[in-house]
Design a protein around this motif. Structure first.
Motif, PDB file in Angstrom:
ATOM      1  N   VAL A  63       0.995  -1.057   0.095  1.00 31.00           N
ATOM      2  CA  VAL A  63       0.305   0.360   0.452  1.00 31.00           C
ATOM      3  C   VAL A  63       0.662   0.977   0.383  1.00 31.00           C
ATOM      4  O   VAL A  63       0.649   2.316   0.113  1.00 31.00           O
ATOM      5  CB  VAL A  63      -0.510   0.005   0.945  1.00 31.00           C
ATOM      6  N   GLY A  64       1.876   1.228  -0.119  1.00 26.87           N
ATOM      7  CA  GLY A  64       2.738   2.639  -0.265  1.00 26.87           C
ATOM      8  C   GLY A  64       3.536   2.561   1.035  1.00 26.87           C
ATOM      9  O   GLY A  64       3.084   2.350   2.295  1.00 26.87           O
ATOM     10  N   LEU A  65       2.565   4.369   1.076  1.00 21.50           N
ATOM     11  CA  LEU A  65       2.883   5.192   2.568  1.00 21.50           C
ATOM     12  C   LEU A  65       1.098   5.616   3.093  1.00 21.50           C
ATOM     13  O   LEU A  65       0.667   6.362   3.640  1.00 21.50           O
ATOM     14  CB  LEU A  65       3.760   6.536   2.029  1.00 21.50           C
ATOM     15  N   ASP A  66       0.564   4.597   2.764  1.00 21.24           N
ATOM     16  CA  ASP A  66      -1.169   4.800   3.280  1.00 21.24           C
ATOM     17  C   ASP A  66      -1.077   4.790   4.173  1.00 21.24           C
ATOM     18  O   ASP A  66      -1.381   5.782   4.947  1.00 21.24           O
ATOM     19  CB  ASP A  66      -1.824   3.580   2.283  1.00 21.24           C
ATOM     20  N   ASN A  67      -0.120   4.035   4.777  1.00 15.68           N
ATOM     21  CA  ASN A  67      -0.279   3.432   6.542  1.00 15.68           C
ATOM     22  C   ASN A  67       0.471   5.178   7.121  1.00 15.68           C
ATOM     23  O   ASN A  67      -0.298   5.185   7.721  1.00 15.68           O
ATOM     24  CB  ASN A  67       0.586   2.313   7.307  1.00 15.68           C
ATOM     25  N   PHE A  68       1.117   5.693   6.138  1.00 11.26           N
ATOM     26  CA  PHE A  68       2.430   6.800   7.646  1.00 11.26           C
ATOM     27  C   PHE A  68       0.753   7.468   6.897  1.00 11.26           C
ATOM     28  O   PHE A  68       0.616   8.755   7.994  1.00 11.26           O
ATOM     29  CB  PHE A  68       3.131   6.959   6.812  1.00 11.26           C
ATOM     30  N   ARG A  69      -0.069   7.760   5.740  1.00 13.46           N
ATOM     31  CA  ARG A  69      -1.039   9.397   5.930  1.00 13.46           C
ATOM     32  C   ARG A  69      -1.787   8.948   7.092  1.00 13.46           C
ATOM     33  O   ARG A  69      -2.534  10.002   7.129  1.00 13.46           O
ATOM     34  CB  ARG A  69      -1.709   9.060   3.762  1.00 13.46           C
ATOM     35  N   PHE A  70      -2.085   7.899   7.400  1.00 12.40           N
ATOM     36  CA  PHE A  70      -3.294   7.602   7.561  1.00 12.40           C
ATOM     37  C   PHE A  70      -3.214   7.634   9.137  1.00 12.40           C
ATOM     38  O   PHE A  70      -3.833   8.730   9.691  1.00 12.40           O
ATOM     39  CB  PHE A  70      -4.457   5.683   7.870  1.00 12.40           C
ATOM     40  N   LEU A  71      -1.920   7.870   9.893  1.00 11.70           N
ATOM     41  CA  LEU A  71      -1.301   8.118  10.736  1.00 11.70           C
ATOM     42  C   LEU A  71      -1.507   9.593  11.119  1.00 11.70           C
ATOM     43  O   LEU A  71      -1.774  10.376  12.317  1.00 11.70           O
ATOM     44  CB  LEU A  71       0.352   7.184  11.089  1.00 11.70           C
ATOM     45  N   PHE A  72      -0.586  10.588   9.936  1.00 14.43           N
ATOM     46  CA  PHE A  72      -0.544  11.680  10.262  1.00 14.43           C
ATOM     47  C   PHE A  72      -1.360  12.492   9.325  1.00 14.43           C
ATOM     48  O   PHE A  72      -1.652  14.035   9.831  1.00 14.43           O
ATOM     49  CB  PHE A  72       0.355  11.777   9.878  1.00 14.43           C
ATOM     50  N   SER A 280       0.308   0.683  12.444  1.00 11.88           N
ATOM     51  CA  SER A 280       1.250   0.769  14.889  1.00 11.88           C
ATOM     52  C   SER A 280       2.873   0.226  14.053  1.00 11.88           C
ATOM     53  O   SER A 280       3.194   0.952  14.722  1.00 11.88           O
ATOM     54  CB  SER A 280       1.066  -0.503  14.741  1.00 11.88           C
ATOM     55  N   THR A 281       2.917  -0.620  12.392  1.00 15.97           N
ATOM     56  CA  THR A 281       4.348  -0.730  12.536  1.00 15.97           C
ATOM     57  C   THR A 281       4.594   0.758  11.951  1.00 15.97           C
ATOM     58  O   THR A 281       5.607   0.796  11.933  1.00 15.97           O
ATOM     59  CB  THR A 281       4.537  -2.030  11.970  1.00 15.97           C
ATOM     60  N   ALA A 282       3.759   1.784  11.531  1.00 11.77           N
ATOM     61  CA  ALA A 282       4.367   2.398  10.402  1.00 11.77           C
ATOM     62  C   ALA A 282       4.911   3.767  11.536  1.00 11.77           C
ATOM     63  O   ALA A 282       5.425   4.410  11.891  1.00 11.77           O
ATOM     64  CB  ALA A 282       3.079   3.089  10.243  1.00 11.77           C
ATOM     65  N   ALA A 283       4.238   3.568  13.162  1.00  6.45           N
ATOM     66  CA  ALA A 283       4.694   4.275  13.839  1.00  6.45           C
ATOM     67  C   ALA A 283       5.584   3.846  14.254  1.00  6.45           C
ATOM     68  O   ALA A 283       6.061   4.716  14.508  1.00  6.45           O
ATOM     69  CB  ALA A 283       3.207   4.867  15.034  1.00  6.45           C
ATOM     70  N   GLY A 284       6.135   2.780  14.462  1.00  7.68           N
ATOM     71  CA  GLY A 284       6.681   2.965  15.339  1.00  7.68           C
ATOM     72  C   GLY A 284       8.584   3.196  14.374  1.00  7.68           C
ATOM     73  O   GLY A 284       9.302   3.459  14.505  1.00  7.68           O
ATOM     74  N   LEU A 285       8.023   2.873  12.788  1.00  4.94           N
ATOM     75  CA  LEU A 285       9.155   3.200  11.786  1.00  4.94           C
ATOM     76  C   LEU A 285       9.201   4.352  12.001  1.00  4.94           C
ATOM     77  O   LEU A 285      10.737   5.294  12.070  1.00  4.94           O
ATOM     78  CB  LEU A 285       8.832   2.552  10.807  1.00  4.94           C
ATOM     79  N   TYR A 286       8.050   5.478  12.970  1.00  4.31           N
ATOM     80  CA  TYR A 286       8.614   7.072  12.228  1.00  4.31           C
ATOM     81  C   TYR A 286       9.429   7.344  13.439  1.00  4.31           C
ATOM     82  O   TYR A 286      11.037   7.882  14.113  1.00  4.31           O
ATOM     83  CB  TYR A 286       7.499   7.438  12.056  1.00  4.31           C
TER      84      TYR A 286
END
Length: 312
Positions: A63-72, A280-286
């Protein structure tokens, strides 16, 4: 070629010491480096597969950066980032000042038995879990039987619904954090103070230095490298919050979210309510990436100012 020979020679020469590091190295690889491959979940829409976890990763869609977009992209992004960074900045600065201050005070107490009593009393909160501490705090802040409200009633004041009043909680969070952690940190600095050569103090005393001048010109400069290293390590965690402190102590009270919601609690609530492992993984990576960048920048600045005090 000669470098390889020299490296092999050094390994053979220090093989006993290298073997002693083997358990720690295995722990580091198994629990720290191998799980890093799981960061791939930050870029996938994770779906459980009947063939197991690895099959779930393989069959999940990219999904590319969709998880990061959802987070922020949520309205809470600014609040959780602000709370996480500002609280950690206060913890770093206040924690450093209090820990060094208490360590210096303890080192100046002549009665060593009394010093050990103070040390034990200060260290005890460090070993309490946040669940236990949350019950202690509730005993003070409970509306019906809390000690604070009993005191207010004794002065003719109305009781306060502490768990519904966000304005008090930044002070509670900072105070409780320092109460629990300053004892442990001060012992680290106290151990460094004990190791300072007494000849420095005797030379300062001969020159007529007062106690404050001894602290200013001998103790604090000697503690400077340790202070810098511990501060650098703390800066690396500036985007990570103590989950127990921000979740257990406010008892997950909704009205307090504006001042107690941090990245870790936000991710936990998101995971519990939506089961979104990718987010959750995207937040941890960030958090890990920003922490690593901050450590590198801070270490670079320290190295430019004083190379000997840099972490690497």
């Amino acid at each position: 070629m000669w470098r390889l020979k020299r490296t092999a020679k050094n390994i053979k020469k220090n093989r006993v010491w290298l073997l002693m590091t083997l358990p720690g190295l295995i722990w580091l690889i198994v629990l720290k480096y191998i799980p890093m491959f799981g960061q791939i979940l930050a870029f996938k829409d994770f779906k459980f597969h009947p063939d197991g976890f690895l099959a779930s990763i393989y069959h999940s869609e990219w999904v590319g950066l969709d998880n990061f977009r959802f987070l922020f992209g949520s309205r809470d992004a600014w609040v959780i980032t602000r709370n996480t960074v500002l609280y950690n900045l206060v913890f770093i600065v206040l924690g450093l000042v209090l820990a060094v201050g208490f360590a210096i005070v303890l080192s100046e107490i002549a009665n060593k038995r009394l010093t050990k009593v103070y040390q034990t009393g200060m260290l005890f909160p460090h070993f309490l879990s946040w669940v236990v501490v949350s019950h202690f705090v509730f005993a003070f802040l409970s509306v019906e039987r809390g000690m604070f409200n009993r005191i207010l009633e004794a002065f003719g004041q109305d009781p306060v619904f502490w768990y519904n009043e966000p304005k008090f909680w930044p002070f509670f969070i900072v105070g409780i954090s320092q109460w629990k952690g300053v004892g442990f940190n001060s012992i680290i600095y106290l151990a460094a103070i004990v190791g300072i050569d007494k000849n420095y103090y005797e030379a300062a005393l001969i020159d007529g230095a007062s106690k404050w001048q001894q602290i200013k010109h001998v103790t604090i400069p000697m503690l400077k490298p340790l202070m810098i290293i511990l501060t650098l390590l703390s800066i690396g965690n500036i985007f990570s919050a103590d989950f127990g402190l921000f979740y257990q102590i406010p008892r997950d009270s909704g009205p307090l979210y504006p001042v107690t919601n941090v990245i870790d609690t936000y991710v936990y609530r998101g995971l519990m309510s939506m089961g979104d492992i990718g987010m959750s993984t995207a937040a941890g990576l960030y958090q890990a990436t920003v922490g690593f960048v901050l450590i590198m920048i801070t270490n670079y600045i320290v190295r430019k100012i004083d190379e000997e005090n840099a972490l690497f």
